[in-house]
Design a protein around this motif. Structure first.
Motif: not given
Length: 463
Positions: A370-376, A386-394, A396-406
């Motif tokens: 139910p929280t925003y996480q990154i998938y591939r 699922q790439v990220t999870n709530t144990s890494q980013f609770p 409170g981190m809300a969601k992520f932005i700016g996914l950028t290959p580099f």
């Protein structure tokens, strides 16, 4: 120079971290993992940065080794700037609307050796401008609607819609000369060759809506507009004549096609509550979903602007009877369907997939479950991870932005108002174990959009 759109250019090449004397540009070597230094303890105090506009997922157009962006100072208001990634190479191009008033530059594209955009100089209203990157080479192309009225002030299309499109030596755009309504125009950068292509609706009625896409053939521009006797349709032009590509399906009420986007060697669009693809010809235009009918008023909603390709397939967000979920298409009816329902249910129970980006044989995206996480996913059935999870980013981190290959990895930042690990720059190799924080400082102490500036530099722009 105190800009209200702070930039942070972070270098991952080995070397010594350096901090330039400018609140908007800081060069920093990420290998040192030490906080970068800014000469201004309160960057952004000259104004706000909430209304700047950049095309296509906020990409900065490139021309002649410079990236172009809009920022403001107390003296100039919001104007056109450029940067080569250094403080010394960051400067105002031209104060188009002299003084603290803003010219509100928008819709920037680089084409045929020039930067093209719309701006208001305070005299002519919003019109078409071009620039070679210098003050002397920045000028009004043509005052389409003479006087202070705006020739290019159109209804809002959304930040990722293509308003100016380059083809050959010309650019195409929708404009209103005050006599013919909004119609399709073309320009080679001179006033004498800035001309209306066709008057699709008589007198002052609007003939086009302003959405543009390059046809797969590369020889025509596709656009949405009014076709005599048919209503709102998908049209095509070679710069001199206009032809019909897609009309209203039998039994359905006329509705303007929208969400034009070039993917998979085709142009996809939404029309009359369904998904379509086209090669730019009537015979090559196909209905890919079959939800809308005279007895079913519920449309199939799509967001094609935020989408990404992998393995000959397009991943995007759609909404029909499962809420906003992950859909896939290969450009055929059989290959177009719901791909994954991450939040089973309907209505508010949507996973809201977004921030799609192609990287290393996968499409990465953000979803809520139910929280925003990154998938591939690689586009195959059962291959979503699922790439990220709530144990890494609770939560409170809300969601992520700016996914950028580099440099072979994917970088992103949290978009959150909480203080927990705020402003963390993160990278991932596609695994949970390989997802780690890199840097805890971003411009202005806020979340930031990312863009690869060069092979060794990552550009962060504060929101």
């Amino acid at each position: 120079m105190n800009l209200s759109l702070p930039l942070l250019v972070m270098s991952l090449a080995a070397g010594t971290a350096t901090a330039q004397d400018c609140s908007s540009i800081t060069i920093h070597d990420l290998n040192t993992l030490s906080p970068p230094v800014s000469s201004d303890p309160h960057p952004g105090t000259a104004g706000t940065n909430s209304d700047y506009e950049l095309p296509g997922k906020s990409q900065l157009p490139e021309l002649g080794g410079y990236r172009y962006f809009v920022a403001s100072t107390a003296a100039t208001g919001h104007e056109l700037f450029r940067t080569d990634g250094t403080e010394a190479g960051t400067s105002l191009v031209l104060d188009i609307h002299p003084g603290p008033e803003s010219s509100s530059v928008s819709s920037m594209i680089a084409h045929n050796g020039k930067l093209w955009f719309t701006a208001d100089d305070g005299v002519h209203g919003f019109e078409l401008w071009s620039s070679d990157g210098t003050a002397a080479g920045t000028a009004l192309v043509h005052d389409v609607q003479p006087g202070h009225l705006s020739g290019l002030a159109l209804v809002a299309l959304g930040k990722d819609r293509q308003r100016i499109l380059g083809l050959g030596n010309d650019v195409y755009f929708a404009a209103n000369d005050g006599t013919h309504g909004v119609e399709l125009w073309r320009s080679d950068g001179t006033a004498v060759r800035t001309q209306m292509i066709a008057d699709l609706q008589a007198a002052w009625l609007n003939g086009v809506t302003g959405e543009l896409a390059l046809a797969p053939s590369g020889s025509h521009v596709l656009f949405t507009g009014h076709w005599p006797g048919s209503g709102e349709s998908l049209l095509s032009t070679d710069g001199s004549t206009v032809s019909l590509v897609h009309d209203t399906p039998p039994g359905l009420a006329p509705k303007t096609p929208s969400d034009l986007v070039a993917r998979l060697g085709l142009v996809f669009f939404s029309s009359h509550g369904d998904l379509y693809s086209t090669d730019g010809t009537p015979g090559g235009t196909h209905r890919l979903s079959f939800h809308a009918s005279p007895t079913n008023p519920k449309p199939f909603e799509v967001d094609l602007q935020d989408s990404a390709e992998v393995g000959g397939k397009l991943l995007y967000s759609g909404n029909y009877d499962k809420g906003w979920e992950l859909y896939i298409t290969d450009g055929t009816p059989a290959g177009s369907h719901l791909y994954l329902d991450l939040a089973p249910g309907f209505g508010l129970e949507s996973s809201n997939p977004r921030e799609f980006v192609s990287h290393a044989g996968h499409v990465y995206f953000l979803a809520q479950d139910p929280t925003y996480q990154i998938y591939r996913t690689n586009g195959n059935w059962g291959a979503t991870q699922q790439v990220t999870n709530t144990s890494q980013f609770p939560v409170g981190m809300a969601k992520f932005i700016g996914l950028t290959p580099f440099q072979g990895e994917l970088y992103f930042t949290p978009n959150t108002s909480t203080s927990f690990q705020k402003n963390l720059l993160i990278k991932t190799d596609g695994t949970t174990a390989g997802t780690v924080g890199v840097e805890k400082t971003t411009p202005s102490g806020s979340a930031a959009h990312l863009q690869a500036f060069s092979s060794t530099q990552l550009l962060l722009r504060a929101l």
